[in-house]
Design an enzyme around this catalytic site. Structure first.
Site, PDB file in Angstrom:
ATOM      1  N   THR A 145     -20.391  88.769 -83.660  1.00  0.00           N
ATOM      2  CA  THR A 145     -20.477  90.150 -84.126  1.00  0.00           C
ATOM      3  C   THR A 145     -19.719  91.039 -83.153  1.00  0.00           C
ATOM      4  O   THR A 145     -19.837  90.874 -81.934  1.00  0.00           O
ATOM      5  CB  THR A 145     -21.927  90.665 -84.247  1.00  0.00           C
ATOM      6  OG1 THR A 145     -21.923  92.088 -84.484  1.00  0.00           O
ATOM      7  CG2 THR A 145     -22.751  90.386 -83.000  1.00  0.00           C
ATOM      8  N   ASP A 147     -20.491  93.954 -82.654  1.00  0.00           N
ATOM      9  CA  ASP A 147     -21.479  94.879 -82.110  1.00  0.00           C
ATOM     10  C   ASP A 147     -22.110  94.385 -80.816  1.00  0.00           C
ATOM     11  O   ASP A 147     -22.725  95.167 -80.087  1.00  0.00           O
ATOM     12  CB  ASP A 147     -22.586  95.128 -83.136  1.00  0.00           C
ATOM     13  CG  ASP A 147     -22.055  95.672 -84.449  1.00  0.00           C
ATOM     14  OD1 ASP A 147     -21.085  96.444 -84.412  1.00  0.00           O
ATOM     15  OD2 ASP A 147     -22.599  95.322 -85.508  1.00  0.00           O
ATOM     16  N   ARG A 182      -7.264 119.862 -76.571  1.00  0.00           N
ATOM     17  CA  ARG A 182      -8.360 119.700 -77.527  1.00  0.00           C
ATOM     18  C   ARG A 182      -9.461 118.787 -76.989  1.00  0.00           C
ATOM     19  O   ARG A 182      -9.249 118.009 -76.066  1.00  0.00           O
ATOM     20  CB  ARG A 182      -7.831 119.094 -78.834  1.00  0.00           C
ATOM     21  CG  ARG A 182      -6.936 120.004 -79.639  1.00  0.00           C
ATOM     22  CD  ARG A 182      -6.323 119.243 -80.789  1.00  0.00           C
ATOM     23  NE  ARG A 182      -5.500 120.101 -81.644  1.00  0.00           N
ATOM     24  CZ  ARG A 182      -4.643 119.667 -82.549  1.00  0.00           C
ATOM     25  NH1 ARG A 182      -4.471 118.362 -82.706  1.00  0.00           N
ATOM     26  NH2 ARG A 182      -3.959 120.512 -83.291  1.00  0.00           N
ATOM     27  N   GLU A 241     -21.762 104.982 -83.822  1.00  0.00           N
ATOM     28  CA  GLU A 241     -22.175 105.404 -85.158  1.00  0.00           C
ATOM     29  C   GLU A 241     -23.685 105.567 -85.293  1.00  0.00           C
ATOM     30  O   GLU A 241     -24.168 106.317 -86.135  1.00  0.00           O
ATOM     31  CB  GLU A 241     -21.677 104.409 -86.213  1.00  0.00           C
ATOM     32  CG  GLU A 241     -22.255 103.003 -86.066  1.00  0.00           C
ATOM     33  CD  GLU A 241     -21.686 102.031 -87.093  1.00  0.00           C
ATOM     34  OE1 GLU A 241     -20.887 102.466 -87.937  1.00  0.00           O
ATOM     35  OE2 GLU A 241     -22.038 100.838 -87.027  1.00  0.00           O
TER      36      GLU A 241
END
Length: 381
Positions: A145, A147, A182, A241
């Site tokens: 994974t 993740d 920015r 996320e």
């Protein structure tokens, strides 16, 4: 003259596996083909085992789709992204389109006359594998994974490639941030763990890293951005996320009812942009990398690591050590029972060395709850 096999050699060969299947489940991930290659070639060369590829993850079991993989099939795939046998992230045999197909999966397993099944996947795939062991299937799991959130193992393959991709994106966004003065926000994958954001954030020189493990105070994030804008005139914020503000909720992109992981996260980058616009005068841009992080060719590290994991899994099959998963601890490969990794998530602990490095360097995590660990004691300063 034909070779003569001794009785002991004959008995040894008869005890080796003759048919083993390989399945890749969940989302695609760089290094899957390397892992397939490691499993298949080790078994073919060590025991002349016939390798069966289950097509499209557990959906192949449900729809009875498989094919024999030859040695040639498993050659030339090391550097390729994706998976040569396909995958599917919604085909949970215990609940696919509202029905339990687990008994049918076991029947197909028996009809294929399999000695074992090697499943390559993350926590969802290995959790399904664990449940299937209760039906009498011999299973060995390989941790995959991007993740990096699988329990019991220090690392999963695919993670290094994802971090490299995000780091490259941060490097590119920095030039825009510097040129236009920015604040640049980068949203990463990771679900409910912040491993990608943490490692890529440090590698990319982020000023703020927001992770699911610690809800952020938007005022602290704004203060860090404003301070950076005052000295360097640009700022980089990396947000996972699954991150969320204090007393807030995670951002959900969509909900898929028939999926083992029905909640799809996403949108925190845009939400953070809106929050920061109320607290800073700087221009802000948000970029969501999405599936770019899991596609393409794996890094050299992931190619080697996935191959090592696959070969080790094959050795477990040869030795009839079933119903376990390959793991890495202390830079050494080992194995644990599948029930140790099933239905669990590995989050970033407060004493993680990389997290502590980030804190020591003054990177903002949007919280005062984190403290740097002293090098001279086990206490936090």
């Amino acid at each position: 003259m034909a070779s003569i096999t001794s009785p002991d050699q004959s008995n040894e060969l008869s005890n080796k596996p003759s048919r083993v299947a390989i399945l890749t489940g969940g989302g695609d991930c760089p290094g899957l083909n390397a892992a397939i290659r490691g499993v298949a070639k080790t078994l073919m060369l060590r025991t002349k085992t016939e390798i069966i590829g289950i097509e499209d993850g557990f959906l192949g079991f449900i729809e009875r789709r498989s094919r024999t993989l030859t040695y040639q099939d498993c050659s030339g795939i090391l550097s390729l992204g994706g998976t040569m046998i396909g995958t599917h992230n919604r085909a949970n045999p215990f609940d696919y389109k509202g029905e339990d197909h687990s008994a049918a999966v076991k029947r197909y397993y028996d009809e294929l006359a399999l000695d074992a099944l090697v499943i390559i996947g993350g926590d969802g795939t290995l959790s399904i594998g664990y449940e299937l062991t209760k039906l009498g299937m011999n299973i060995v799991g390989v941790p995959k994974t991007i993740d990096n959130d699988l329990m019991c193992t220090e690392r999963t393959f695919g993670f290094d490639t994802a971090v490299s991709i995000v780091t490259d994106a941060i490097d590119r966004l920095r030039t825009t941030g510097q040129s236009h003065k920015r604040i640049m926000i980068v949203e990463t994958m990771g679900r409910n763990a912040g491993w990608i954001a943490l490692h890529a954030g440090i590698a990319g020189g982020a000023d703020s890293i927001l992770i699911p493990e610690h809800p952020y105070d938007i005022k602290l994030v704004a203060d860090a951005c404003n301070k950076r804008m005052g000295t360097h005139h640009f700022s980089i914020v990396v947000v996972a996320e699954g991150a969320k503000p204090i007393d807030g909720e995670v951002c959900t992109r969509e909900t898929i009812k028939d999926s083992p992981e029905p909640t799809r996260l996403g949108g925190i980058g845009d939400q953070l942009k809106q929050q920061l616009e109320q607290l800073t005068d700087a221009e802000i841009r948000s970029t969501t990398l999405g599936h770019i992080q899991r596609g393409g060719s794996p890094t050299s590290f992931d190619r080697i690591f996935a191959t090592n994991l696959g070969s080790y899994a094959a050795e477990l099959v040869i030795n009839k050590q079933y119903n376990c998963a390959v793991i890495q601890r202390g830079n050494q490969l080992s194995e644990v029972s599948l029930d140790c990794v099933a239905h669990k998530t590995r989050n970033i602990p407060n004493d993680d060395p990389t997290l502590q490095t980030a804190l020591s360097m003054g990177i903002c995590f949007g919280t005062k709850a984190l403290f740097r660990r002293s090098a001279k004691s086990s206490e936090y300063e």
